[in-house]
Design a protein around this motif. Structure first.
Motif, PDB file in Angstrom:
ATOM      1  N   GLU A 279      76.102   3.199  67.852  1.00  0.00           N
ATOM      2  CA  GLU A 279      76.626   2.491  69.021  1.00  0.00           C
ATOM      3  C   GLU A 279      77.972   1.843  68.721  1.00  0.00           C
ATOM      4  OE1 GLU A 279      75.058  -0.854  72.248  1.00  0.00           O
ATOM      5  OE2 GLU A 279      73.880  -0.388  70.458  1.00  0.00           O
ATOM      6  N   ASP A 280      78.870   1.996  69.656  1.00  0.00           N
ATOM      7  CA  ASP A 280      80.211   1.394  69.618  1.00  0.00           C
ATOM      8  C   ASP A 280      81.133   2.004  68.560  1.00  0.00           C
ATOM      9  OD1 ASP A 280      79.482  -0.375  71.658  1.00  0.00           O
ATOM     10  OD2 ASP A 280      78.736  -1.861  70.234  1.00  0.00           O
ATOM     11  N   THR A 281      80.729   3.113  67.948  1.00  0.00           N
ATOM     12  CA  THR A 281      81.597   3.749  66.955  1.00  0.00           C
ATOM     13  C   THR A 281      81.968   5.179  67.333  1.00  0.00           C
ATOM     14  OG1 THR A 281      79.810   4.706  65.602  1.00  0.00           O
ATOM     15  CG2 THR A 281      80.453   2.407  65.151  1.00  0.00           C
TER      16      THR A 281
ATOM     17  N   LYS B 141      71.877  -0.819  60.275  1.00  0.00           N
ATOM     18  CA  LYS B 141      72.171  -0.303  61.617  1.00  0.00           C
ATOM     19  C   LYS B 141      71.895   1.199  61.694  1.00  0.00           C
ATOM     20  CE  LYS B 141      75.793  -3.725  62.572  1.00  0.00           C
ATOM     21  NZ  LYS B 141      77.256  -3.913  62.794  1.00  0.00           N
TER      22      LYS B 141
END
Length: 312
Positions: A155-157, A180
């Motif tokens: 997520e978010d990468t 994560k």
């Protein structure tokens, strides 16, 4: 409890009596991408009244380095996924099999595959010559359903989660990132607490020591904030992973843990040490006094981190 079908040779593999939904892979690290594949196999098997099976290997590590988890640890992790069976194949017994023969002799005839589930980049067989396209053709010819699970991005990468990335993070000491990548599961070392030279006790910080197995990956050597699982208890402390250069410069790696507010005799007890946050690299201090001061500083840093995460 998951049933383990372990084999040292192809002929030892038990014949299936019921169609299986088989998750294909090595699954070392069991990161979120691996979890997606196994979850898909489990849900498909439950829906269709089949047996959910996770296929993995012993004696195989793609990178040529030590595996992230021992065979026993991987069994425990996969056992918590809801899969009914774990099919452990000895890589030495199958590594020279042509992909088509592997699919026919083992997956179809011996394991009685109804459905195969895998990631987009799955490779198998001699020289890793088999791929997803080959499995799809095999499935069409043999009435075997093939399900390809898409890559999981962090997520978010926008970056694909992979064992290579997980291994790199651990090698850099970035256990926060590793947590994560694994969906909130911390990387850990586990085993029986062994008695060391008790030098920490003489300096005011008794430690619980775990010998890191020779066949398990070693994270970046250094000091970490850790969570310790001892029976039903959850404790916290700081752990030095490495060879204790100040006190003995050991040959083998040890996870040496100072548990906060704890002074019980736990030699011989089973415990798990989860790596939560990296504090500093391992270093050789010039004196025992310097080591004591460093431990006190690390204790303060660890307590601050644990409070910031709402763990204390």
């Amino acid at each position: 409890m998951i049933k383990v079908c372990s084999t040292y040779g192809i002929d030892d593999l038990p014949l299936g009596t019921k169609g299986r939904v088989i998750a294909l892979g090595l699954f070392d690290g069991l990161h979120q991408g691996h979890q997606d594949i196994i979850k898909k196999a489990v849900s498909t098997a439950e829906r269709d009244g089949l047996t959910s099976t996770v296929q993995t290997f012993r004696n195989l590590c793609k990178s040529g380095d030590k595996p992230l988890y021992t065979a026993e640890e991987r069994l425990k992790l996969i056992g918590g996924t809801g899969a009914e069976e774990l099919l452990v194949l000895d890589f030495d017994a199958v590594k020279d099999m042509e992909p088509e023969k592997y699919l026919t002799d083992i997956i179809l005839n011996r394991a009685v595959a109804d459905t195969l589930v895998m990631g987009e980049d799955y490779r198998f067989g001699k020289g890793a010559g088999g791929d997803v396209a080959m499995i799809k053709e095999f499935g069409k010819a043999n009435n075997v359903r093939v399900i390809v699970v898409g890559d999981r991005m962090l997520e978010d990468t926008g970056k694909k989660i992979s064992t290579t990335w997980l291994r790199s993070a651990l090698g850099e000491g970035d256990v926060d990132l590793a947590l994560k990548l694994c969906g909130g599961r911390a990387y850990s070392y586990s085993g029986r607490c062994v008695q060391g030279k008790m030098l920490g006790r003489t300096m005011g910080f008794p430690t619980a020591n775990l010998n890191i197995p020779e066949d398990k990956y070693v994270v970046r050597r250094g000091v970490y904030v850790t969570r310790i699982l001892l029976g039903q208890r959850v404790l916290y402390g700081v752990t030095n992973v490495g060879r204790r250069p100040t006190l003995e410069d050991a040959v083998n790696d040890v996870a040496e843990t100072y548990i906060f507010d704890f002074d019980e005799d736990i030699y011989g007890a089973n415990l798990t040490v989860e790596m939560l946050h990296f504090l500093r690299p391992e270093e050789k201090m010039t004196s025992k006094d310097d080591l004591i001061r460093a431990v006190e500083i690390n204790k303060v840093q660890a307590l601050e981190y644990l409070k910031s995460q709402g763990l204390l």
